[in-house]
Design an enzyme around this catalytic site. Structure first.
Site, short mmCIF file in Angstrom:
data_model
loop_
_atom_site.label_atom_id
_atom_site.label_comp_id
_atom_site.label_asym_id
_atom_site.label_seq_id
_atom_site.Cartn_x
_atom_site.Cartn_y
_atom_site.Cartn_z
N GLY A 192 -1.75 -2.48 1.42
CA GLY A 192 -1.39 -1.76 2.64
C GLY A 192 -1.85 -2.49 3.90
O GLY A 192 -1.16 -2.50 4.92
N THR A 193 -3.00 -3.12 3.81
CA THR A 193 -3.54 -3.84 4.97
C THR A 193 -2.61 -4.98 5.39
O THR A 193 -2.28 -5.12 6.57
CB THR A 193 -4.94 -4.39 4.64
OG1 THR A 193 -5.79 -3.28 4.33
CG2 THR A 193 -5.52 -5.17 5.80
N GLN B 140 -1.13 6.85 2.58
CA GLN B 140 -1.66 8.11 2.05
C GLN B 140 -0.55 9.13 1.76
O GLN B 140 -0.83 10.20 1.23
CB GLN B 140 -2.68 8.73 3.02
CG GLN B 140 -3.98 7.95 3.14
CD GLN B 140 -4.86 8.02 1.90
OE1 GLN B 140 -4.67 8.88 1.02
NE2 GLN B 140 -5.82 7.13 1.81
N SER C 278 0.93 1.22 -0.65
CA SER C 278 -0.07 0.50 -1.44
C SER C 278 -0.17 1.12 -2.84
O SER C 278 -0.03 2.33 -3.00
CB SER C 278 -1.42 0.58 -0.73
OG SER C 278 -2.42 -0.01 -1.51
N ALA C 279 -0.44 0.27 -3.83
CA ALA C 279 -0.44 0.74 -5.22
C ALA C 279 -1.71 1.48 -5.63
O ALA C 279 -1.65 2.47 -6.36
CB ALA C 279 -0.23 -0.45 -6.16
N HIS C 280 -2.86 1.01 -5.14
CA HIS C 280 -4.11 1.52 -5.72
C HIS C 280 -4.47 2.93 -5.26
O HIS C 280 -5.40 3.53 -5.79
CB HIS C 280 -5.27 0.54 -5.48
CG HIS C 280 -5.81 0.51 -4.09
ND1 HIS C 280 -6.98 1.15 -3.74
CD2 HIS C 280 -5.36 -0.07 -2.96
CE1 HIS C 280 -7.22 0.93 -2.45
NE2 HIS C 280 -6.25 0.20 -1.96
N THR D 83 2.74 -16.91 -4.26
CA THR D 83 3.13 -16.51 -5.61
C THR D 83 2.95 -15.00 -5.78
O THR D 83 1.90 -14.47 -5.41
CB THR D 83 2.28 -17.27 -6.65
OG1 THR D 83 2.48 -18.66 -6.44
CG2 THR D 83 2.66 -16.89 -8.07
N CYS E 90 -13.94 2.27 4.58
CA CYS E 90 -14.29 1.16 5.47
C CYS E 90 -15.30 1.62 6.51
O CYS E 90 -16.27 0.94 6.81
CB CYS E 90 -13.05 0.64 6.19
SG CYS E 90 -11.54 0.97 5.30
C1 PLP Z 1 -6.12 2.50 2.04
C2 PLP Z 1 -5.31 2.53 3.27
C3 PLP Z 1 -4.77 1.36 3.81
C4 PLP Z 1 -5.07 -0.02 3.25
O1 PLP Z 1 -4.43 -0.26 2.04
P1 PLP Z 1 -5.00 -1.41 1.07
O2 PLP Z 1 -3.97 -1.54 0.01
O3 PLP Z 1 -6.31 -0.90 0.56
O4 PLP Z 1 -5.15 -2.64 1.88
C5 PLP Z 1 -3.98 1.47 4.94
N1 PLP Z 1 -3.72 2.66 5.50
C6 PLP Z 1 -4.21 3.81 5.01
C7 PLP Z 1 -3.88 5.09 5.67
C8 PLP Z 1 -5.03 3.79 3.88
O5 PLP Z 1 -5.53 4.93 3.41
#
Ligand code: PLP
Length: 390
Positions: free
Chosen positions: A71-72, A179, A199-201, A237, A325
């Site tokens: 996501g970052t 989110q 984001s996947a995690h 990659t 964070c």
């Molecule tokens: C966790 C989060 C991110 C960052 O995603 P990552 O995959 O951990 O880099 C960005 N925005 C929000 C709102 C998040 O909760």
């Protein structure tokens, strides 16, 4: 000792089915998805299948979904890519004061590079004011970036209303949907979203995989340079196993989203009722009429959240103050500050983020432990606290 993980907004456990789907891509299907041979093609098939699933789940076409390392990166790419590609239109960016650091810090950097950024205020429930947006947006605005769901308090923004204004001014609308994915339906066309970060995690997929949806026709520069991967938009990659896992996680989330939402509603309401009944002088943060069911932010007046997190950890309970964070660096939550909370209230705030696997017994244990620890901390606290009407 019971172990209760209530920090699912920071990251989630990898789903077993997701792991199974990923495994072959670590062992037999190890080709580089950019290679011409069969090994490469097998990897490509895994990646493209994931791309199809993810695209479908957000109402996009497959050729509008670009994999990133999370996501970052997607947020960095969206902001920097659009800001620089549209410099001839203007150098003005709009975001909100409650965004994730990957958006806010990118904006701060862009300011150093000569762009102007407006940080929209929010009300005391965390909602971005539409009239402020109307007041600030101008023909030179190239991108407006507003998150769908806030990661600290769970408030859902009025994305559709915002997109209509952004469209009217001909700017690009970016949404941090990290989110929101898997928690609520998001359709990029219905909502008028031009760029969406995911984001996947956060949805029981692996860490290190994410994506940026880029609407066809949006002018955006490359962010990761070097190589023609991802339809020549993102060099590097491809993390094939992680991307395959992302696709699988998305598929599973889509399949039972309504069921999970119902369960999350029940468990979070059970928690809220119980904690309101048993722990005095607390404030539940966020917009209770417009929030996701997996995040509950609670202010315990008169206590230090950092201490409480540590004490709960010793009892097997994982929670956080604000976001992962923010708590790691002992920064005060910019989100709660923007919502008008006092420093004392900000310091006393804990985020509980639930999963479908959270049970009532877990919640009973957490509230019982909270009762004890909060009472102890308040007894020891030199600061007198007063409940504030909010
Ligand atoms: C966790 C989060 C991110 C960052 O995603 P990552 O995959 O951990 O880099 C960005 N925005 C929000 C709102 C998040 O909760």
């Amino acid at each position: 000792m019971r172990k209760v993980y209530l920090d699912n907004a920071a990251t989630t456990v990898l789903n077993g089915e997701v792991l199974q789907a990923m495994m072959p891509y670590f062992t037999s299907i190890y080709g580089n998805s950019h290679s011409q041979h069969t090994f490469g093609r097998d990897a490509v098939n895994g990646v493209d299948n994931a791309r199809d699933i993810i695209a479908k789940s957000i109402g996009a076409s497959s050729n509008e979904v670009f994999f990133t390392c999370g996501g970052t990166e997607a947020n960095n790419w969206a902001l920097r890519g659009v800001a620089y590609a549209n410099i001839s239109k203007g150098k003005h960016i709009i975001t909100s004061s409650i965004e994730h650091h990957s958006v806010l810090d990118t904006c701060k950097q862009l300011e150093k590079e000569g762009f102007t950024v407006t940080y929209l205020p929010v009300d005391n429930s965390g909602l971005v004011s539409i009239s402020d947006l109307l007041h600030e947006i101008k023909p030179e605005t190239t991108i407006v970036s507003i998150m769908a769901v806030n990661n600290e308090v769970g408030t859902i923004q009025n994305i559709k209303a915002i997109s209509e204004i952004v469209k009217f001014y001909g700017a690009c609308f970016h949404v941090d949907g990290v989110q929101a994915l898997g928690v609520m339906p998001i359709n990029v066309n219905d909502l008028g979203i031009d760029l969406l970060s995911i984001s996947a995690h956060k949805i029981h997929g692996p860490k290190g995989a994410g994506a940026l949806y880029i609407r066809k026709g949006v002018k955006i520069d490359k962010f990761m340079i070097g190589g023609e991967q991802e339809m020549n938009r993102r060099g590097g990659t491809v993390n094939v196993p992680a991307v395959v896992g992302f696709g699988k996680a998305c598929e599973l989330n889509n399949r039972d989203m309504a069921f999970r939402d119902k369960k999350l509603f029940e468990i979070s309401q059970y928690f809220i009722k119980k904690i309101e009944y048993e722990v005095p002088d607390i404030i539940i943060n966020g917009n209770q009429n417009q929030k996701v069911n997996n995040i509950v932010s609670v202010t315990f007046l008169g206590i230090e959240g950092e201490y409480l997190v540590t004490l709960l950890d010793m009892k097997g309970i994982a929670v956080s103050t604000g976001s992962a964070c923010a708590s790691g660096s002992f920064q005060k939550s910019h989100v709660l500050k923007a919502m008008g909370r006092t420093d004392q209230e900000v310091r006393g705030t804990i985020r509980f983020s639930f999963d479908v696997s959270t049970t009532k017994e877990d919640v009973d244990y957490v509230v019982r432990t909270l009762c004890e620890e909060v009472e102890k901390l308040r007894k020891d606290s030199p600061v007198k606290y007063k409940k504030k009407d909010s």
